[in-house]
Each structure stands twice: as C-alpha cells, then as structure tokens.
Design a protein around this motif. Structure first.
Motif, PDB file in Angstrom:
ATOM      1  N   MET A 148     -15.476  36.441 -18.405  1.00 33.16           N
ATOM      2  CA  MET A 148     -14.398  35.609 -18.916  1.00 33.16           C
ATOM      3  C   MET A 148     -14.921  34.611 -19.956  1.00 33.16           C
ATOM      4  O   MET A 148     -14.348  34.469 -21.040  1.00 33.16           O
ATOM      5  CB  MET A 148     -13.725  34.876 -17.760  1.00 33.16           C
ATOM      6  CG  MET A 148     -12.469  34.114 -18.146  1.00 33.16           C
ATOM      7  SD  MET A 148     -11.669  33.478 -16.644  1.00 33.16           S
ATOM      8  CE  MET A 148     -10.459  32.380 -17.377  1.00 33.16           C
ATOM      9  N   GLN A 149     -16.017  33.931 -19.637  1.00 33.63           N
ATOM     10  CA  GLN A 149     -16.574  32.953 -20.565  1.00 33.63           C
ATOM     11  C   GLN A 149     -17.165  33.611 -21.811  1.00 33.63           C
ATOM     12  O   GLN A 149     -17.010  33.114 -22.930  1.00 33.63           O
ATOM     13  CB  GLN A 149     -17.645  32.109 -19.857  1.00 33.63           C
ATOM     14  CG  GLN A 149     -17.089  31.032 -18.943  1.00 33.63           C
ATOM     15  CD  GLN A 149     -16.548  31.591 -17.626  1.00 33.63           C
ATOM     16  OE1 GLN A 149     -16.850  32.727 -17.258  1.00 33.63           O
ATOM     17  NE2 GLN A 149     -15.746  30.807 -16.919  1.00 33.63           N
ATOM     18  N   PHE A 180     -20.720  35.226 -17.225  1.00 34.65           N
ATOM     19  CA  PHE A 180     -19.435  35.679 -16.701  1.00 34.65           C
ATOM     20  C   PHE A 180     -18.629  36.300 -17.832  1.00 34.65           C
ATOM     21  O   PHE A 180     -18.609  35.788 -18.953  1.00 34.65           O
ATOM     22  CB  PHE A 180     -18.665  34.497 -16.093  1.00 34.65           C
ATOM     23  CG  PHE A 180     -19.462  33.705 -15.108  1.00 34.65           C
ATOM     24  CD1 PHE A 180     -19.560  34.100 -13.793  1.00 34.65           C
ATOM     25  CD2 PHE A 180     -20.157  32.571 -15.520  1.00 34.65           C
ATOM     26  CE1 PHE A 180     -20.311  33.382 -12.884  1.00 34.65           C
ATOM     27  CE2 PHE A 180     -20.913  31.842 -14.623  1.00 34.65           C
ATOM     28  CZ  PHE A 180     -21.004  32.248 -13.294  1.00 34.65           C
ATOM     29  N   ARG A 187      -9.044  43.079 -12.141  1.00 32.53           N
ATOM     30  CA  ARG A 187     -10.431  42.820 -11.797  1.00 32.53           C
ATOM     31  C   ARG A 187     -11.250  44.103 -11.775  1.00 32.53           C
ATOM     32  O   ARG A 187     -10.716  45.203 -11.599  1.00 32.53           O
ATOM     33  CB  ARG A 187     -10.530  42.130 -10.433  1.00 32.53           C
ATOM     34  CG  ARG A 187     -10.036  42.989  -9.275  1.00 32.53           C
ATOM     35  CD  ARG A 187     -10.132  42.265  -7.946  1.00 32.53           C
ATOM     36  NE  ARG A 187      -9.717  43.116  -6.829  1.00 32.53           N
ATOM     37  CZ  ARG A 187      -8.481  43.183  -6.375  1.00 32.53           C
ATOM     38  NH1 ARG A 187      -7.517  42.493  -6.954  1.00 32.53           N
ATOM     39  NH2 ARG A 187      -8.180  43.983  -5.347  1.00 32.53           N
ATOM     40  N   HIS A 193     -15.562  36.320 -13.374  1.00 32.60           N
ATOM     41  CA  HIS A 193     -15.503  34.863 -13.513  1.00 32.60           C
ATOM     42  C   HIS A 193     -16.349  34.234 -12.418  1.00 32.60           C
ATOM     43  O   HIS A 193     -16.905  34.931 -11.557  1.00 32.60           O
ATOM     44  CB  HIS A 193     -14.058  34.357 -13.432  1.00 32.60           C
ATOM     45  CG  HIS A 193     -13.272  34.917 -12.295  1.00 32.60           C
ATOM     46  ND1 HIS A 193     -13.563  34.663 -10.970  1.00 32.60           N
ATOM     47  CD2 HIS A 193     -12.203  35.757 -12.278  1.00 32.60           C
ATOM     48  CE1 HIS A 193     -12.719  35.297 -10.188  1.00 32.60           C
ATOM     49  NE2 HIS A 193     -11.876  35.977 -10.955  1.00 32.60           N
ATOM     50  N   ARG A 194     -16.479  32.941 -12.440  1.00 26.71           N
ATOM     51  CA  ARG A 194     -17.311  32.242 -11.468  1.00 26.71           C
ATOM     52  C   ARG A 194     -16.833  32.518 -10.045  1.00 26.71           C
ATOM     53  O   ARG A 194     -15.649  32.648  -9.795  1.00 26.71           O
ATOM     54  CB  ARG A 194     -17.297  30.732 -11.733  1.00 26.71           C
ATOM     55  CG  ARG A 194     -17.924  30.349 -13.055  1.00 26.71           C
ATOM     56  CD  ARG A 194     -17.940  28.846 -13.259  1.00 26.71           C
ATOM     57  NE  ARG A 194     -18.418  28.505 -14.592  1.00 26.71           N
ATOM     58  CZ  ARG A 194     -19.704  28.411 -14.926  1.00 26.71           C
ATOM     59  NH1 ARG A 194     -20.633  28.635 -14.008  1.00 26.71           N
ATOM     60  NH2 ARG A 194     -20.055  28.115 -16.159  1.00 26.71           N
TER      61      ARG A 194
END
Length: 257
Positions: free
Chosen positions: A50-51, A48, A66, A37-38
């Motif tokens: 997640m996105q 990313f 993670r 993620h960011r």
C-alpha cells in the motif's frame, strides 16, 4: 548499491511493478513475501504494498481486496474512497473473476470443483477480539489441470517417485486462505505453503530448485471498470522462481506468461 536495499528478485526495495493505472485505480504485481499493509502480526516488516504504491503514484490509495503475504500477483487499489466502495461491492457481489496459478503435489484430474465450507480461522493477534462462533462460510473453488510431471525422487517414504501438477484455480468466493485450505482439503497441497501445505515437498523444492516461495500466483483479475464500465483484464507476470520451475519441468507452453 547495498544488498540491504535489494529484494529476492534483484529490484531496489522501494520499487513496485505497476501493471495498470488511470485516474481512478492502480494495479500492481505484488511480489511474494510483501504485506499489503501494516499488520500486528508482522511488526518487523518495513515494506508494504500500500505504501509503496502510494509513493509510486503520488496519491493515497485504498485497498479493495487482499492477497496473502506469500502470494504474488495482481493487487488492485482505488484512488478514492468512492471508487473503493464500488470495487468492494463488485468483489462482494462476485462480479470480479480471479484466476491463480499454483503448483500442487500429486496429479489432479483435468478439471473439477471444491465446494467445501470454511470455518473462521482467527489470527492470534489480529483477530484477538473477533467473534469465534461464526458458522462455516460457503467456499467454492474451480480448478483446471494444465500440466503434470513425475520426478524420480522419493519425497514421501510411501512412494518411489513424486508427482506434481500445474493448475489454474478460480475461486468463486474469497474466504481467508481459501485456495490453500481447499487444496489441502483435497490432498493436493500447494508447494511452499508453510501453513497449510506439506513440509516435505516444500523442503524438496527449496533444496533441489532453490524455490523459497509459495507457488501460488494471482495471474489475472477481470472486472468492469468502476467508473467507465469498460471490461478490464489485469494480468501479472511471473517472477524468476516461478519461471525457473516452468523451465525445469518444461511447462512453459502450458501457461501464458
């Protein structure tokens, strides 16, 4: 298609490899170099996991564990906050089994355990306000040596040849950079690790085998499904650079790919 939209494996930049999905969870095969993620540490990044996963499945996803940016492999997300809490508890209570593949310098014995507590290592920006007085935390990693090779190259001036091992790593705990720091602790640095590894071997693999990544891959994740309770084994395949090393060293039969 413009090369600017292609990653190192030749996939379009907005693609993500989904290895499992149902109405409660989704698991992907995260590529090396992709952030989960960011992060303040990588302000220039635009992609990313997640996105990309959210866009692929059409709903919000919640991270429950993670993987370091240079590590590839199984990355699990929940599709709701309730399922995320359940999965986070499972990881915390060590009810999830994680197995990694790594290439390390030197010959490792057939099997063994690294039981070495790790101190907190803050990031300059991300952990700017973190408590730096934390005591070292318990950290345990088991290893199994799968294959070995001795190459006729003097990467180190002390030795006329260079030795490497293909190992399976099974962490009991999930400390920051645990596998990378544990392998350094026993002097079997992971090849390609620019933070905790040996730069001479990283350069050697880059020059001779066009290997530009860290050779650490989260191959399997075994757990009970957070809703149904059924046993679930998630497995992520190896990328082109990993496969090239296995073929070059005739290690294909040493690991299920």
């Amino acid at each position: 298609m413009s090369n600017e939209n292609m990653d190192i494996e030749g996939n379009t930049a907005d693609q993500i490899e989904i290895i499992y999905e149902d109405e409660y969870i989704v698991a992907i095969n995260k590529e090396a170099g992709l952030l989960v993620h960011r992060s303040w540490l990588d302000k220039g990044e635009t992609r990313f996991a997640m996105q990309l996963t959210r866009d692929a499945v059409g709903c919000h996803v919640f991270p429950v564990h993670r993987l370091d940016k240079p590590t590839s492999g199984v990355l699990l997300f929940a599709k709701s906050s309730a399922v995320a809490r359940s999965l986070t508890e499972a990881f915390t209570e060590r009810k999830v089994t994680k197995q990694y593949l790594a290439v390390v310098r030197g010959f490792m014995s057939e099997q063994g355990t690294v039981d070495y507590a790790l101190s907190f290592k803050p990031d300059a920006i991300a952990d700017k306000f973190a408590n730096l007085d934390k005591p070292a935390q318990e950290a345990v990693t088991h290893w199994q040596s799968l294959a070995q090779i001795e190459l006729p190259f003097a990467v180190s001036k002390k030795h006329a040849t260079s030795r490497y091992s293909l190992v399976r790593l099974t962490p009991e705990t999930g400390r920051k950079h645990q596998l990378r720091r544990h392998m350094r602790h026993v002097f079997h640095h992971i090849v390609g690790d620019t933070s905790h590894g040996d730069i001479r071997h990283t350069r050697f693999f880059r020059t001779h085998y066009d290997c530009t990544r860290m050779l650490l891959h989260a191959q399997t994740l075994a757990l009970s499904h957070p809703v149904t309770g059924e046993p679930l084994v998630l497995k992520a395949g190896l990328d082109n650079q990993w496969m090239r090393i296995l073929e070059e060293f005739s290690w294909e039969d040493s690991v299920e790919v």
